[in-house]
Design a protein around this motif. Structure first.
Motif, PDB file in Angstrom:
ATOM      1  N   LEU A 111       0.826  -1.211   0.000  1.00 23.43           N
ATOM      2  CA  LEU A 111       0.000   0.000   0.000  1.00 23.43           C
ATOM      3  C   LEU A 111       0.861   1.261   0.000  1.00 23.43           C
ATOM      4  O   LEU A 111       0.577   2.218  -0.725  1.00 23.43           O
ATOM      5  N   LEU A 112       1.912   1.256   0.792  1.00 19.36           N
ATOM      6  CA  LEU A 112       2.809   2.412   0.858  1.00 19.36           C
ATOM      7  C   LEU A 112       3.511   2.630  -0.475  1.00 19.36           C
ATOM      8  O   LEU A 112       3.628   3.763  -0.961  1.00 19.36           O
ATOM      9  N   GLU A 113       3.964   1.545  -1.101  1.00 18.68           N
ATOM     10  CA  GLU A 113       4.639   1.648  -2.399  1.00 18.68           C
ATOM     11  C   GLU A 113       3.689   2.195  -3.462  1.00 18.68           C
ATOM     12  O   GLU A 113       4.065   3.062  -4.265  1.00 18.68           O
ATOM     13  N   THR A 114       2.449   1.715  -3.447  1.00 13.22           N
ATOM     14  CA  THR A 114       1.482   2.178  -4.444  1.00 13.22           C
ATOM     15  C   THR A 114       1.138   3.643  -4.243  1.00 13.22           C
ATOM     16  O   THR A 114       1.066   4.418  -5.202  1.00 13.22           O
ATOM     17  N   ARG A 115       0.929   4.057  -2.998  1.00 15.64           N
ATOM     18  CA  ARG A 115       0.615   5.465  -2.734  1.00 15.64           C
ATOM     19  C   ARG A 115       1.755   6.367  -3.188  1.00 15.64           C
ATOM     20  O   ARG A 115       1.527   7.436  -3.769  1.00 15.64           O
ATOM     21  N   SER A 116       2.975   5.938  -2.942  1.00 16.88           N
ATOM     22  CA  SER A 116       4.135   6.720  -3.364  1.00 16.88           C
ATOM     23  C   SER A 116       4.192   6.829  -4.894  1.00 16.88           C
ATOM     24  O   SER A 116       4.475   7.901  -5.442  1.00 16.88           O
ATOM     25  N   LEU A 117       3.904   5.728  -5.584  1.00 18.30           N
ATOM     26  CA  LEU A 117       3.888   5.749  -7.045  1.00 18.30           C
ATOM     27  C   LEU A 117       2.861   6.752  -7.567  1.00 18.30           C
ATOM     28  O   LEU A 117       3.144   7.555  -8.461  1.00 18.30           O
ATOM     29  N   LEU A 118       1.661   6.696  -7.003  1.00 15.42           N
ATOM     30  CA  LEU A 118       0.579   7.556  -7.477  1.00 15.42           C
ATOM     31  C   LEU A 118       0.857   9.038  -7.203  1.00 15.42           C
ATOM     32  O   LEU A 118       0.411   9.904  -7.956  1.00 15.42           O
ATOM     33  N   ARG A 119       1.600   9.307  -6.139  1.00 18.34           N
ATOM     34  CA  ARG A 119       1.892  10.702  -5.792  1.00 18.34           C
ATOM     35  C   ARG A 119       3.061  11.261  -6.590  1.00 18.34           C
ATOM     36  O   ARG A 119       3.066  12.445  -6.938  1.00 18.34           O
ATOM     37  N   LYS A 120       4.045  10.421  -6.900  1.00 19.50           N
ATOM     38  CA  LYS A 120       5.299  10.925  -7.450  1.00 19.50           C
ATOM     39  C   LYS A 120       5.471  10.656  -8.942  1.00 19.50           C
ATOM     40  O   LYS A 120       6.328  11.265  -9.584  1.00 19.50           O
ATOM     41  N   ARG A 121       4.700   9.730  -9.498  1.00 16.11           N
ATOM     42  CA  ARG A 121       4.908   9.354 -10.886  1.00 16.11           C
ATOM     43  C   ARG A 121       3.630   9.541 -11.693  1.00 16.11           C
ATOM     44  O   ARG A 121       2.539   9.567 -11.145  1.00 16.11           O
ATOM     45  N   SER A 122       3.805   9.636 -12.992  1.00 19.75           N
ATOM     46  CA  SER A 122       2.645   9.730 -13.879  1.00 19.75           C
ATOM     47  C   SER A 122       1.959   8.375 -13.951  1.00 19.75           C
ATOM     48  O   SER A 122       2.505   7.350 -13.525  1.00 19.75           O
ATOM     49  N   PHE A 123       0.756   8.371 -14.520  1.00 24.72           N
ATOM     50  CA  PHE A 123       0.031   7.121 -14.692  1.00 24.72           C
ATOM     51  C   PHE A 123       0.839   6.166 -15.568  1.00 24.72           C
ATOM     52  O   PHE A 123       0.949   4.962 -15.294  1.00 24.72           O
ATOM     53  N   LEU A 124       1.428   6.689 -16.654  1.00 22.61           N
ATOM     54  CA  LEU A 124       2.239   5.862 -17.544  1.00 22.61           C
ATOM     55  C   LEU A 124       3.420   5.257 -16.798  1.00 22.61           C
ATOM     56  O   LEU A 124       3.702   4.054 -16.911  1.00 22.61           O
ATOM     57  N   GLU A 125       4.127   6.055 -16.015  1.00 20.17           N
ATOM     58  CA  GLU A 125       5.277   5.551 -15.252  1.00 20.17           C
ATOM     59  C   GLU A 125       4.840   4.529 -14.215  1.00 20.17           C
ATOM     60  O   GLU A 125       5.553   3.548 -13.953  1.00 20.17           O
ATOM     61  N   THR A 126       3.674   4.741 -13.623  1.00 20.78           N
ATOM     62  CA  THR A 126       3.168   3.798 -12.620  1.00 20.78           C
ATOM     63  C   THR A 126       2.881   2.443 -13.258  1.00 20.78           C
ATOM     64  O   THR A 126       3.253   1.394 -12.722  1.00 20.78           O
ATOM     65  N   VAL A 127       2.226   2.456 -14.420  1.00 17.98           N
ATOM     66  CA  VAL A 127       1.922   1.202 -15.114  1.00 17.98           C
ATOM     67  C   VAL A 127       3.203   0.492 -15.521  1.00 17.98           C
ATOM     68  O   VAL A 127       3.334  -0.736 -15.372  1.00 17.98           O
ATOM     69  N   GLU A 128       4.191   1.237 -16.015  1.00 18.31           N
ATOM     70  CA  GLU A 128       5.464   0.627 -16.406  1.00 18.31           C
ATOM     71  C   GLU A 128       6.168   0.012 -15.198  1.00 18.31           C
ATOM     72  O   GLU A 128       6.748  -1.080 -15.285  1.00 18.31           O
ATOM     73  N   HIS A 129       6.113   0.705 -14.056  1.00 18.88           N
ATOM     74  CA  HIS A 129       6.713   0.181 -12.823  1.00 18.88           C
ATOM     75  C   HIS A 129       6.024  -1.119 -12.411  1.00 18.88           C
ATOM     76  O   HIS A 129       6.695  -2.101 -12.050  1.00 18.88           O
ATOM     77  N   LEU A 130       4.704  -1.151 -12.470  1.00 21.30           N
ATOM     78  CA  LEU A 130       3.963  -2.352 -12.085  1.00 21.30           C
ATOM     79  C   LEU A 130       4.258  -3.501 -13.044  1.00 21.30           C
ATOM     80  O   LEU A 130       4.375  -4.659 -12.614  1.00 21.30           O
ATOM     81  N   ARG A 131       4.421  -3.208 -14.309  1.00 23.46           N
ATOM     82  CA  ARG A 131       4.784  -4.260 -15.267  1.00 23.46           C
ATOM     83  C   ARG A 131       6.136  -4.881 -14.917  1.00 23.46           C
ATOM     84  O   ARG A 131       6.322  -6.092 -14.999  1.00 23.46           O
ATOM     85  N   ARG A 132       7.084  -4.027 -14.549  1.00 23.90           N
ATOM     86  CA  ARG A 132       8.408  -4.557 -14.180  1.00 23.90           C
ATOM     87  C   ARG A 132       8.305  -5.424 -12.926  1.00 23.90           C
ATOM     88  O   ARG A 132       8.966  -6.464 -12.820  1.00 23.90           O
ATOM     89  N   LYS A 133       7.490  -4.987 -11.988  1.00 23.58           N
ATOM     90  CA  LYS A 133       7.322  -5.762 -10.760  1.00 23.58           C
ATOM     91  C   LYS A 133       6.733  -7.137 -11.064  1.00 23.58           C
ATOM     92  O   LYS A 133       7.178  -8.159 -10.543  1.00 23.58           O
TER      93      LYS A 133
END
Length: 224
Positions: A111-133
């Motif tokens: 939850l903390l990792e996801t909240r940080s992604l949503l606050r600091k990165r764009s939607f595109l960057e968030t999706v790319e990060h999740l794909r790598r994970k």
């Protein structure tokens, strides 16, 4: 259907919805423009008032100028597995961190990792990060039961100081499952009448914690 690294399309009845990851926007396309999209993606040579359908789509911002559909793109129409049942959490862990502390802390971390992604990165960057994970997922010698992961997530959730919202909870649940070697999928879906967008966690044909009949009203547009 993937139009480019940043654009996805879902055909819903006689209409369609375009998801632009870079702009974090959904765009509803009417029946006429949807047919133009279908013709263009099918490689139709037809022209519309002297302008090729592909040129019209580029001019309207529906597809990027450099996009040329491949056989793989055209085959990647939709997420094949529709949710057919729901895996619900149980109350055996209660609402706290004591019964399964290791798993509950894993859920809080997700939850903390996801909240940080949503606050600091764009939607595109968030999706790319999740794909790598998800791409780094490894099977475990002693896999944890999916019910244990779901129950521990809901035991920990009240301790995370943010109101429940699908864009936070669904990716966090997937991260929690991936961390323990279970390949849940993050599904983004859309509906047209009334228009709406939603995302959820799904494992095979099992919806995780959401009524599968509710999710069947959405057409998947992007699956991570």
């Amino acid at each position: 259907m993937q139009l480019s690294a940043e654009a996805y399309l879902a055909i819903v009845g006689d209409c369609s919805v375009l998801l632009d990851l870079r702009e974090d926007k959904y765009r509803l396309l009417g029946a006429r423009l949807t047919q133009v999209v279908i013709d263009a993606l099918g490689g139709s040579p037809d022209e519309h008032h002297g302008v090729s359908v592909r040129s019209e789509l580029v001019a309207r911002g529906v597809i990027p100028e450099a996009y040329q559909p491949t056989a793989t793109d055209q085959a990647r129409v939709k997420f094949e597995s529709t949710a057919e049942a729901t895996l619900w959490p149980t109350r055996r862990y209660g609402l706290g961190l004591g019964s399964a502390p290791r798993l509950s802390l894993s859920a809080l971390r997700a939850l903390l990792e996801t909240r940080s992604l949503l606050r600091k990165r764009s939607f595109l960057e968030t999706v790319e990060h999740l794909r790598r994970k998800r791409g780094g997922l490894r099977e475990r010698e002693k896999p944890i039961e999916r019910q244990d992961l779901l129950d521990s997530f809901f035991a920990a959730r009240p301790w995370f100081p943010t109101e429940p919202i699908c864009r936070l909870d669904a990716p966090a649940m997937c991260l929690h499952f991936w961390r323990h070697g279970i390949d849940a999928r993050l599904v983004f879906g859309v509906r047209v009448r009334p228009f709406g967008a939603h995302c959820w966690a799904q494992l095979g044909t099992l919806a995780l914690s959401e009524p599968h009949r509710k999710l069947q009203q959405y057409t998947p547009i992007l699956v991570v």
